[in-house]
Design an enzyme around this catalytic site. Structure first.
Site, mmCIF file in Angstrom:
data_model
loop_
_atom_site.group_PDB
_atom_site.id
_atom_site.type_symbol
_atom_site.label_atom_id
_atom_site.label_comp_id
_atom_site.label_asym_id
_atom_site.label_seq_id
_atom_site.Cartn_x
_atom_site.Cartn_y
_atom_site.Cartn_z
ATOM 1 N N LYS A 116 10.756 29.188 -44.103
ATOM 2 C CA LYS A 116 11.650 28.682 -43.441
ATOM 3 C C LYS A 116 13.296 28.826 -43.867
ATOM 4 O O LYS A 116 13.659 29.241 -42.834
ATOM 5 C CB LYS A 116 12.180 26.506 -43.787
ATOM 6 C CG LYS A 116 10.810 26.089 -43.022
ATOM 7 C CD LYS A 116 11.057 24.484 -42.579
ATOM 8 C CE LYS A 116 9.920 23.398 -42.681
ATOM 9 N NZ LYS A 116 8.920 22.583 -43.114
ATOM 10 N N LYS A 200 -0.546 28.462 -36.334
ATOM 11 C CA LYS A 200 -0.622 27.135 -36.084
ATOM 12 C C LYS A 200 0.210 26.489 -35.638
ATOM 13 O O LYS A 200 1.006 26.293 -35.120
ATOM 14 C CB LYS A 200 -0.498 26.383 -37.720
ATOM 15 C CG LYS A 200 1.012 25.623 -37.922
ATOM 16 C CD LYS A 200 0.693 24.535 -38.866
ATOM 17 C CE LYS A 200 2.344 24.294 -39.139
ATOM 18 N NZ LYS A 200 2.756 24.120 -40.718
ATOM 19 N N LYS A 203 4.888 21.386 -34.755
ATOM 20 C CA LYS A 203 6.601 20.794 -34.111
ATOM 21 C C LYS A 203 7.361 21.671 -33.530
ATOM 22 O O LYS A 203 8.645 21.623 -32.963
ATOM 23 C CB LYS A 203 6.787 18.996 -34.464
ATOM 24 C CG LYS A 203 5.913 17.928 -34.812
ATOM 25 C CD LYS A 203 6.010 17.420 -35.476
ATOM 26 C CE LYS A 203 5.777 17.208 -37.109
ATOM 27 N NZ LYS A 203 5.817 16.044 -38.132
HETATM 28 P P1 TYM Z 1 3.915 17.064 -41.164
HETATM 29 O O1 TYM Z 1 4.849 16.062 -40.788
HETATM 30 O O2 TYM Z 1 4.531 18.359 -40.503
HETATM 31 O O3 TYM Z 1 3.193 17.270 -41.004
HETATM 32 C C1 TYM Z 1 2.178 15.723 -40.424
HETATM 33 C C2 TYM Z 1 0.808 15.700 -40.799
HETATM 34 O O4 TYM Z 1 0.022 17.167 -40.255
HETATM 35 C C3 TYM Z 1 -0.733 17.887 -40.400
HETATM 36 N N1 TYM Z 1 -0.767 19.171 -39.719
HETATM 37 C C4 TYM Z 1 -1.862 19.778 -39.083
HETATM 38 N N2 TYM Z 1 -2.842 19.763 -39.241
HETATM 39 C C5 TYM Z 1 -3.759 20.846 -38.624
HETATM 40 N N3 TYM Z 1 -3.003 21.343 -37.530
HETATM 41 C C6 TYM Z 1 -1.918 21.538 -37.172
HETATM 42 N N4 TYM Z 1 -1.644 22.217 -36.414
HETATM 43 C C7 TYM Z 1 -1.319 20.644 -38.119
HETATM 44 N N5 TYM Z 1 0.172 20.868 -37.799
HETATM 45 C C8 TYM Z 1 0.385 19.284 -38.850
HETATM 46 C C9 TYM Z 1 0.414 17.898 -41.804
HETATM 47 O O5 TYM Z 1 -0.700 19.438 -42.391
HETATM 48 C C10 TYM Z 1 0.107 16.608 -42.484
HETATM 49 O O6 TYM Z 1 -0.782 16.360 -43.123
HETATM 50 N N6 TYM Z 1 5.622 17.078 -46.064
HETATM 51 C C11 TYM Z 1 4.733 16.901 -45.144
HETATM 52 C C12 TYM Z 1 5.091 15.010 -45.090
HETATM 53 C C13 TYM Z 1 4.643 14.198 -46.752
HETATM 54 C C14 TYM Z 1 3.837 14.014 -46.966
HETATM 55 C C15 TYM Z 1 3.696 13.645 -47.960
HETATM 56 C C16 TYM Z 1 2.481 14.234 -46.691
HETATM 57 C C17 TYM Z 1 6.078 13.798 -47.117
HETATM 58 N N7 TYM Z 1 5.114 13.229 -48.330
HETATM 59 C C18 TYM Z 1 3.012 12.643 -48.837
HETATM 60 C C19 TYM Z 1 1.588 13.272 -47.507
HETATM 61 C C20 TYM Z 1 1.593 13.231 -49.083
HETATM 62 C C21 TYM Z 1 4.859 17.020 -43.196
HETATM 63 O O7 TYM Z 1 5.914 17.658 -43.485
HETATM 64 O O8 TYM Z 1 4.249 17.018 -42.807
#
Ligand code: TYM
Length: 340
Positions: A116, A200, A203
């Site tokens: 990023k 991947k 969003k």
């Molecule tokens: P975020 O909001 O980007 O994504 C949410 C969840 O979706 C999963 N994910 C995917 N899994 C499979 N294939 C994909 N293409 C794909 N894109 C997204 C992510 O792995 C995630 O599980 N940092 C985290 C949010 C967060 C969090 C936490 C998660 C903040 N605090 C504590 C777990 C525990 C994030 O940006 O996820």
């Protein structure tokens, strides 16, 4: 919330109007399953979303929409706490404490930060992006979490959470925090972009045609699947290296129908890619339509949704308060004396 069940915690950022299929299959489906066996806490991490400088009204709307999609997917507020991160101020406080246990180099090694900040350049990169994984560790450690269901892209951040937990237990004494375990389901850990199947689905980075959005018009969802990039071969087979596009479609097909990939491959023997795409488009639309409808019902009832979120915050508040007080005590902060 008390009980002997292990605790599960996970969260998503409210950074788009709709979740995409990767969020759904990589994480949300597991959240729903785990609430049967675990004490479940699921958050909309709005403080994390501030790192991308959203417009205030957009962030507010997306926070509610994200929560609505958790509920629509089957997260049940009578069994799980669903809450908004900023409603529980201990997250930010614990993040500060943890930042004093995190090495600069350790944070600088996070690949998501490198990607990023590399794209944004030094002047466009805020410090929040750098400390983002520390806030994520705070989310997890605050609730004595045992299990964290996420997709593959969060593995490194989870490793950091575990390292920090072990460090706290070493420096502050055993039992300071619980060391969390990742829960990453191999088959669906990474759903790929429909147009660029070596990346991947995301969003923030996928083009509109590369995404399957839960709240999108079903016609557009179907169109995106039908125009998914494949290869110049014609044989339907699972081969991540040489047939990334077809393998991704097979993964999605299998996850949504519960059928083994080999079964699907056998059914399509001798058929064309187009057949698979047309059928998969039907499968996806049929699967997502009720989820979409339930999410829209919640989005159109913001008062009811806000009530669920207020209940969720109330349920988790006492756990957060206790953990933070325990850690403040162990690091040597003077507790305020209750006033008589
Ligand atoms: P975020 O909001 O980007 O994504 C949410 C969840 O979706 C999963 N994910 C995917 N899994 C499979 N294939 C994909 N293409 C794909 N894109 C997204 C992510 O792995 C995630 O599980 N940092 C985290 C949010 C967060 C969090 C936490 C998660 C903040 N605090 C504590 C777990 C525990 C994030 O940006 O996820």
């Amino acid at each position: 919330m008390a009980g002997m069940k292990p605790r599960v915690f996970s969260a998503m950022q409210p950074t788009s109007d709709s979740l995409q299929l990767g969020n759904y299959l990589g994480a949300l489906v597991e959240w729903v399953k785990l609430q049967d066996t675990h004490d479940a806490i699921y958050g909309v991490v709005d403080l994390h979303a501030l790192t991308v400088s959203p417009k205030p009204e957009v962030l507010r709307e997306r926070t509610r929409r994200t929560a609505a999609q958790f509920l629509a997917a089957g997260v049940d507020p009578s069994r799980s706490a669903v809450f908004v991160q900023s409603h529980v101020h201990e997250h930010a406080e614990l993040a500060w404490l943890l930042s004093t246990f995190t090495g600069f180099g350790e944070a600088a090694r996070m690949t998501q930060f490198k990607d990023k900040s590399g794209a944004l350049g030094e002047s466009g990169t805020n410090v929040g992006l750098f400390t983002y994984p520390v806030l994520m560790a705070a989310d997890i450690l605050l609730y004595d979490t045992n299990v964290v269901p996420v997709g593959e892209d969060q593995r490194q951040h989870l490793e950091l959470s575990r390292d920090l937990a072990e460090r706290l237990n070493t420096r502050l004494g055993e039992g300071a925090v619980v060391v969390p375990e990742p829960h990453i389901v191999k088959e669906t850990a990474k759903i790929y972009d429909l147009q660029e199947p070596d990346k991947k689905m995301s969003k923030s980075f996928s083009s509109p045609k590369g995404l399957i959005e839960i709240l999108d018009d079903p016609k557009k969802v179907a169109k995106n699947i039908k125009s998914a990039a494949t290869d110049s071969d014609t044989v339907i087979a699972f081969d991540r290296e040489n047939k990334a596009g077809i393998s991704n479609l097979l993964t999605i097909y299998s996850a949504l129908t519960g059928r083994a990939v080999e079964d699907i491959v056998a059914e399509y023997e001798g058929k064309m890619y187009g057949h698979l795409k047309v059928d998969l488009a039907d499968v996806v639309v049929e699967y997502l339509t009720p989820v979409h409808d339930r999410a829209m019902d919640w989005i159109e009832s913001p008062d009811a949704l806000d009530e669920v979120l207020a209940d969720g915050a109330a349920k988790v508040q006492s756990i957060a308060r206790e953990t933070l007080a325990r850690l403040y005590d162990r690091v040597g902060l003077v507790a305020p004396r209750p006033r008589s």
